[in-house]
Design an enzyme around this catalytic site. Sequence first.
Site, PDB file in Angstrom:
ATOM      1  N   ARG A   1       0.576  -1.635  -0.394  1.00 20.52           N
ATOM      2  CA  ARG A   1       0.339  -0.346   0.128  1.00 20.52           C
ATOM      3  C   ARG A   1       1.176   1.370  -0.053  1.00 20.52           C
ATOM      4  NH1 ARG A   1      -4.217  -0.542   4.346  1.00 20.52           N
ATOM      5  NH2 ARG A   1      -5.145  -2.119   2.998  1.00 20.52           N
TER       6      ARG A   1
ATOM      7  N   ARG B   1      -2.861   6.181   9.247  1.00 21.17           N
ATOM      8  CA  ARG B   1      -2.702   4.888   8.812  1.00 21.17           C
ATOM      9  C   ARG B   1      -2.224   6.659   7.166  1.00 21.17           C
ATOM     10  NH1 ARG B   1      -4.229  -0.111   7.820  1.00 21.17           N
ATOM     11  NH2 ARG B   1      -4.034  -0.703   9.506  1.00 21.17           N
TER      12      ARG B   1
ATOM     13  N   LYS C   1      -4.866   0.093  14.298  1.00 21.00           N
ATOM     14  CA  LYS C   1      -5.024   0.966  13.582  1.00 21.00           C
ATOM     15  C   LYS C   1      -5.859   2.453  14.155  1.00 21.00           C
ATOM     16  CE  LYS C   1      -6.519  -1.760  10.600  1.00 21.00           C
ATOM     17  NZ  LYS C   1      -7.776  -2.127   8.981  1.00 21.00           N
TER      18      LYS C   1
ATOM     19  N   LYS D   1      -7.276   6.102  11.732  1.00 18.98           N
ATOM     20  CA  LYS D   1      -7.032   7.058  10.596  1.00 18.98           C
ATOM     21  C   LYS D   1      -8.133   8.303  10.701  1.00 18.98           C
ATOM     22  CE  LYS D   1      -8.420   2.305   8.250  1.00 18.98           C
ATOM     23  NZ  LYS D   1      -9.530   1.171   8.097  1.00 18.98           N
TER      24      LYS D   1
ATOM     25  N   CYS E   1     -15.177  -3.126  -1.993  1.00 20.77           N
ATOM     26  CA  CYS E   1     -13.809  -4.313  -1.630  1.00 20.77           C
ATOM     27  C   CYS E   1     -12.787  -4.945  -2.619  1.00 20.77           C
ATOM     28  CB  CYS E   1     -13.912  -4.190  -0.073  1.00 20.77           C
ATOM     29  SG  CYS E   1     -14.321  -5.963   0.134  1.00 20.77           S
TER      30      CYS E   1
ATOM     31  N   CYS F   1      -7.947 -10.995  -0.715  1.00 24.12           N
ATOM     32  CA  CYS F   1      -7.615 -10.743   0.879  1.00 24.12           C
ATOM     33  C   CYS F   1      -7.964 -11.811   1.877  1.00 24.12           C
ATOM     34  CB  CYS F   1      -8.650  -9.628   0.588  1.00 24.12           C
ATOM     35  SG  CYS F   1      -9.129  -9.107   2.360  1.00 24.12           S
TER      36      CYS F   1
ATOM     37  N   CYS G   1     -16.035  -9.189   3.541  1.00 25.78           N
ATOM     38  CA  CYS G   1     -16.515  -9.319   4.933  1.00 25.78           C
ATOM     39  C   CYS G   1     -16.830  -8.190   5.822  1.00 25.78           C
ATOM     40  CB  CYS G   1     -15.474 -10.291   6.029  1.00 25.78           C
ATOM     41  SG  CYS G   1     -14.251  -9.013   6.279  1.00 25.78           S
TER      42      CYS G   1
ATOM     43  N   CYS H   1     -14.519  -2.975   4.769  1.00 27.75           N
ATOM     44  CA  CYS H   1     -13.847  -1.442   3.408  1.00 27.75           C
ATOM     45  C   CYS H   1     -13.652  -0.701   3.306  1.00 27.75           C
ATOM     46  CB  CYS H   1     -11.992  -2.603   3.054  1.00 27.75           C
ATOM     47  SG  CYS H   1     -11.470  -3.685   4.686  1.00 27.75           S
TER      48      CYS H   1
HETATM   49 FE1  SRM Z   1      -9.445  -2.546   5.115  1.00 30.75          FE
HETATM   50  C1  SRM Z   1      -8.185  -5.503   6.349  1.00 30.75           C
HETATM   51  C2  SRM Z   1      -8.083  -3.794   2.199  1.00 30.75           C
HETATM   52  C3  SRM Z   1     -10.463   0.820   3.739  1.00 30.75           C
HETATM   53  C4  SRM Z   1     -11.669  -2.277   7.750  1.00 30.75           C
HETATM   54  N1  SRM Z   1      -8.265  -4.324   4.193  1.00 30.75           N
HETATM   55  C5  SRM Z   1      -7.842  -5.181   4.968  1.00 30.75           C
HETATM   56  C6  SRM Z   1      -7.293  -6.390   4.400  1.00 30.75           C
HETATM   57  C7  SRM Z   1      -5.879  -5.655   4.368  1.00 30.75           C
HETATM   58  C8  SRM Z   1      -6.933  -7.494   5.287  1.00 30.75           C
HETATM   59  C9  SRM Z   1      -5.948  -8.078   5.866  1.00 30.75           C
HETATM   60  O1  SRM Z   1      -5.805  -7.523   7.488  1.00 30.75           O
HETATM   61  O2  SRM Z   1      -5.006  -9.527   5.786  1.00 30.75           O
HETATM   62  C10 SRM Z   1      -7.513  -5.737   3.359  1.00 30.75           C
HETATM   63  C11 SRM Z   1      -6.118  -6.167   2.077  1.00 30.75           C
HETATM   64  C12 SRM Z   1      -7.441  -6.499   0.998  1.00 30.75           C
HETATM   65  C13 SRM Z   1      -6.910  -6.638  -0.095  1.00 30.75           C
HETATM   66  O3  SRM Z   1      -6.393  -7.568  -1.065  1.00 30.75           O
HETATM   67  O4  SRM Z   1      -5.792  -5.391  -0.917  1.00 30.75           O
HETATM   68  C14 SRM Z   1      -8.455  -4.556   3.250  1.00 30.75           C
HETATM   69  N2  SRM Z   1      -9.326  -2.522   3.490  1.00 30.75           N
HETATM   70  C15 SRM Z   1      -8.790  -2.789   2.546  1.00 30.75           C
HETATM   71  C16 SRM Z   1      -8.905  -1.487   0.731  1.00 30.75           C
HETATM   72  C17 SRM Z   1      -7.509  -1.754  -0.377  1.00 30.75           C
HETATM   73  C18 SRM Z   1     -10.296  -1.542   0.157  1.00 30.75           C
HETATM   74  C19 SRM Z   1     -10.639  -1.035  -1.086  1.00 30.75           C
HETATM   75  O5  SRM Z   1     -10.847  -2.120  -1.919  1.00 30.75           O
HETATM   76  O6  SRM Z   1     -10.198   0.174  -1.489  1.00 30.75           O
HETATM   77  C20 SRM Z   1      -8.960  -0.096   1.538  1.00 30.75           C
HETATM   78  C21 SRM Z   1      -7.537   0.127   1.611  1.00 30.75           C
HETATM   79  C22 SRM Z   1      -7.205   1.659   2.722  1.00 30.75           C
HETATM   80  C23 SRM Z   1      -6.004   2.243   2.736  1.00 30.75           C
HETATM   81  O7  SRM Z   1      -5.579   2.859   1.624  1.00 30.75           O
HETATM   82  O8  SRM Z   1      -5.498   2.288   3.627  1.00 30.75           O
HETATM   83  C24 SRM Z   1      -9.261   0.175   3.441  1.00 30.75           C
HETATM   84  N3  SRM Z   1     -10.653  -0.882   5.590  1.00 30.75           N
HETATM   85  C25 SRM Z   1     -11.237  -0.066   4.913  1.00 30.75           C
HETATM   86  C26 SRM Z   1     -11.713   1.057   5.683  1.00 30.75           C
HETATM   87  C27 SRM Z   1     -12.151   1.933   5.143  1.00 30.75           C
HETATM   88  C28 SRM Z   1     -11.627   3.465   5.414  1.00 30.75           C
HETATM   89  O9  SRM Z   1     -10.652   3.327   6.414  1.00 30.75           O
HETATM   90  O10 SRM Z   1     -12.441   4.218   4.741  1.00 30.75           O
HETATM   91  C29 SRM Z   1     -11.901   0.211   6.559  1.00 30.75           C
HETATM   92  C30 SRM Z   1     -13.577   0.559   8.230  1.00 30.75           C
HETATM   93  C31 SRM Z   1     -13.419   2.172   8.485  1.00 30.75           C
HETATM   94  C32 SRM Z   1     -12.616   1.081  10.229  1.00 30.75           C
HETATM   95  O11 SRM Z   1     -11.324   1.448   9.511  1.00 30.75           O
HETATM   96  O12 SRM Z   1     -13.348   1.087  10.690  1.00 30.75           O
HETATM   97  C33 SRM Z   1     -11.240  -0.744   7.016  1.00 30.75           C
HETATM   98  N4  SRM Z   1      -9.581  -3.254   7.237  1.00 30.75           N
HETATM   99  C34 SRM Z   1     -11.045  -3.175   8.138  1.00 30.75           C
HETATM  100  C35 SRM Z   1     -10.658  -4.450   9.134  1.00 30.75           C
HETATM  101  C36 SRM Z   1     -11.406  -3.752  10.116  1.00 30.75           C
HETATM  102  C37 SRM Z   1     -10.832  -2.951  11.655  1.00 30.75           C
HETATM  103  C38 SRM Z   1     -11.923  -2.879  12.516  1.00 30.75           C
HETATM  104  O13 SRM Z   1     -11.566  -2.207  13.469  1.00 30.75           O
HETATM  105  O14 SRM Z   1     -12.286  -3.859  12.999  1.00 30.75           O
HETATM  106  C39 SRM Z   1      -9.767  -4.921   8.614  1.00 30.75           C
HETATM  107  C40 SRM Z   1      -9.544  -6.050   9.957  1.00 30.75           C
HETATM  108  C41 SRM Z   1      -8.817  -5.072  10.299  1.00 30.75           C
HETATM  109  O15 SRM Z   1      -7.856  -4.677  11.076  1.00 30.75           O
HETATM  110  O16 SRM Z   1      -8.221  -6.188  11.650  1.00 30.75           O
HETATM  111  C42 SRM Z   1      -9.216  -4.823   7.391  1.00 30.75           C
HETATM  112 FE1  SF4 Z   2     -10.980  -8.166   2.801  1.00 28.15          FE
HETATM  113 FE2  SF4 Z   2     -12.910  -7.928   4.276  1.00 28.15          FE
HETATM  114 FE3  SF4 Z   2     -11.972  -6.131   3.899  1.00 28.15          FE
HETATM  115 FE4  SF4 Z   2     -13.555  -6.996   1.946  1.00 28.15          FE
HETATM  116  S1  SF4 Z   2     -14.114  -5.805   4.139  1.00 28.15           S
HETATM  117  S2  SF4 Z   2     -11.165  -6.048   1.395  1.00 28.15           S
HETATM  118  S3  SF4 Z   2     -13.323  -9.447   1.830  1.00 28.15           S
HETATM  119  S4  SF4 Z   2     -11.073  -7.693   4.949  1.00 28.15           S
END
Ligand code: SRM
Ligand code: SF4
Length: 566
Positions: free
Chosen positions: A74, A143, A207, A209, A428, A434, A473, A477
Site C-alpha cells: 500500500r 494511516r 490502526k 485513521k 472492497c 484478501c 466480510c 473496507c
Molecule cells: Fe481494510 C483489513 C483492504 C479500507 C477496515 N483491509 C484489510 C486487509 C488488509 C485484509 C487483511 O488484514 O488481511 C484488506 C486487504 C485486501 C487486499 O487484498 O488488498 C483491506 N481496506 C482495504 C482497501 C484496499 C479496500 C479497497 O478496496 O479500497 C482499503 C485500503 C485503504 C487504505 O488505502 O488505507 C481499506 N478498511 C478500509 C476501511 C475504509 C476506511 O478506512 O475509510 C475500513 C473501515 C473503516 C474502519 O477502519 O473502521 C477498513 N480493513 C478494515 C478492517 C476492520 C478494522 C476494525 O476496526 O475492525 C480490517 C481487519 C483488521 O484490521 O483486522 C481490514
Molecule cells: Fe477484505 Fe473484508 Fe476488507 Fe473486503 S472488507 S477487503 S473482504 S477485509
Amino acid sequence: MSETTLAANEHIKIRSNYLRGTLAEELLDVSTGAISEDSQQLIKFHGSYMQDDRDLRPDRRKHRLEKAYSFMIRIRVPGGVSTPAQWLATDALCETYGNHDFKLTTRQAFQLHGIIKSNLKRTIQEINAAAMDTIAACGDVNRNVMCNPNPHLSHIHAAALKAAQDISDHLTPRTRAYHEIWLDGEKIESTEEEIEPIYGKTYLPRKFKITVAVPPSNDVDIFANDLSFIAIVEDNQLVGYNIAVGGGMGMTHGNEATFPRLADVIGFCTPEQVVAAAEAVVKVQRDFGCRTDRKHARLKYTVEDHGAAWFTSKVNEYLGWDLQPVRDYHFTDNGDRYGWVTDANGNSHLTLFIEGGRVIDRPGYALRTGLKEVAKIHTGDFRLTANQNVIIANVTPAQRPIIEALVAKYELEDGSKRSALRLNALACVALPTCALSLAEAERYLPKLIDEIEESLEASGLRHDAITIRMTGCPNGCARPFISEIGFVGRGPDRYNVYLGGGHAGQRLSKLFKADVPNHEIKGLLHPIIQRYAKERTSGEHFGDFVIRAGIVAETKQGADFHANIK
Ligand code: SRM
Ligand code: SF4
C-alpha cells in the site's frame, strides 16, 4: 494492566525493537515465499501484507505445493494527491513486479498486489525513489490521511490539503527500521533506545485513521474515521475545523460486542491548532485504548465506553487548553462529482469513474494504458478520491484539448453513460487476494448492479443517486454500514443486506435480511425500489425513505446497530 493479559500483537511490538523484528533476515530466506507470523504483523507497519492467491489454493493443495504467496503493498498518498511521475512509477511497478494492475483504495492510496517476496525490497525501494513511501500505510499507527480532493475549491481546499499533509508528517513513525530494512539505511549502533515521541514502543492499540473534509462534501466519510477535521468556512475564509472522533466500521458476524460506529463531533479548533489537536487525540487513544482485546481496541470503543464528554475532557487535558464549541456545518452527500469542472483560475479538472478502483486493461477497455498516456503529458496532478475514482486535476486551458482527445481515444469514463447507482458504488478488494474475505465484492458488485439497474430503469430511477457498497466480510473496507444499500459477505455467494444508511454517510444502516444468496438479491430489492419510485417525497433519499416507510428501523448510534432488527 498485567503483561500476560496484553493482546499477542502487543508482545510482538514490544520485542520488535521499534518494528525491526527479524524482517531483514527473513527477506533473504529463499526457501519459502512466506514470512513468519510475527513478521506478518510487523510488515504491516512497513506498508505490506502477506497474502496468497485464493483462486489457486485448491490446485496448489492438490499438488502439495506451498500456497501461492505474494505481498500487497500500500503506497501512501496523503490527501490523495499524486504527481504524473508518481502515477507512471506506480504503473511501471505493477507491470514489472505486480499483477499488471493497481488499485485506487477507499482511502486515497495506491495498492499493488502480487509482489513476490524476492521482489519486495526492490519494489519498496523504487516506490521511495519515486518520492512516495509505504511506511505507516498499515499497522497500529496513523494511516494515510484523507482529504477532500476537489481542487476547484481553491484556497479552502489548498489549506485543508496542507492540514492533511502536516498531520500526516507529524504522525509518521520516527523509527529508522524502515530505512534500515528497505532502503539500506545506516544502522545506528546505539545502545540507547530510539524514541517514538508520540507513539512509544508499543505504538497504538490498533490502526488509526484521520480525514480532513470540506463541507458540503463528505466524500472522505468523516463519520467512519477515528479522527476527522471538518473545515469551517466563514465569509469565504477558513476559520478552523470541527473535530470528530470515534468513527469506524469493522465488526464480526455474530459478535454483538463489535459494531460500526459514527464519529461524534466534539469541538472546534483553529487552523494553527490542528496538528496539536491530532496529537492529543492520538495520545489519549495511546494511553486509554484497549490493549487486551484487538476486537475492542479501536478508538470508537474508547469513546463508546467512556463517553464523548469524557474523551473531550481528556483531549483538553492533554492539550492544556480547551477545544471551542462545535460550529455549524452541513454535508449534502459523500459521492464524487463526475466530468469536467473549471475553477476561477481557468484550470479544469476531470473526475473519471474507475469501477472498483481497479486500474487495469481489459479486452475492449484499455483504462490503464489510457491513464498512462494522460500521465505522460499531464502537467497538473492526479487526485485519488475516497470513492476509488481519480480526478485529472489542474489541466491548463492549452492542455485540455489534448487530454480530451486522449479521454475520447481510450473511452475513459466521465460518468455520463453510467447509472447514478453505479457511479455511487464502492466495492472492497475481497477475493482473490484478501485473506479475510468470505465472499466476492469487487469482482461481483458490477454484475449485481447490472441486475439492480433493470429495476431502476423500470421504475424511472436511472438518474437517482443511491449509495451502494459491498464488502466481502464485515470489516467494512468499502464503508458499507453507512451506505443506503449495503452488502456484507457471509459466505461464498451469500450476503447480509443492510438498508437505511445516510446519503451523506451521516447515519448507520440496519440489517434488512441476513445470509441472502446472491441470486435472490435482485428480487429482494425490486419491490422496495418500486415503492421508493412511487411513494417518495420530493428530494427524499432512498436511505431516508426505507426508514420512513418502516422497511428498516433507524440506527441511532454504535451498539444500537444490532438492536431492534425487524
Ligand atoms: Fe481494510 C483489513 C483492504 C479500507 C477496515 N483491509 C484489510 C486487509 C488488509 C485484509 C487483511 O488484514 O488481511 C484488506 C486487504 C485486501 C487486499 O487484498 O488488498 C483491506 N481496506 C482495504 C482497501 C484496499 C479496500 C479497497 O478496496 O479500497 C482499503 C485500503 C485503504 C487504505 O488505502 O488505507 C481499506 N478498511 C478500509 C476501511 C475504509 C476506511 O478506512 O475509510 C475500513 C473501515 C473503516 C474502519 O477502519 O473502521 C477498513 N480493513 C478494515 C478492517 C476492520 C478494522 C476494525 O476496526 O475492525 C480490517 C481487519 C483488521 O484490521 O483486522 C481490514
Ligand atoms: Fe477484505 Fe473484508 Fe476488507 Fe473486503 S472488507 S477487503 S473482504 S477485509
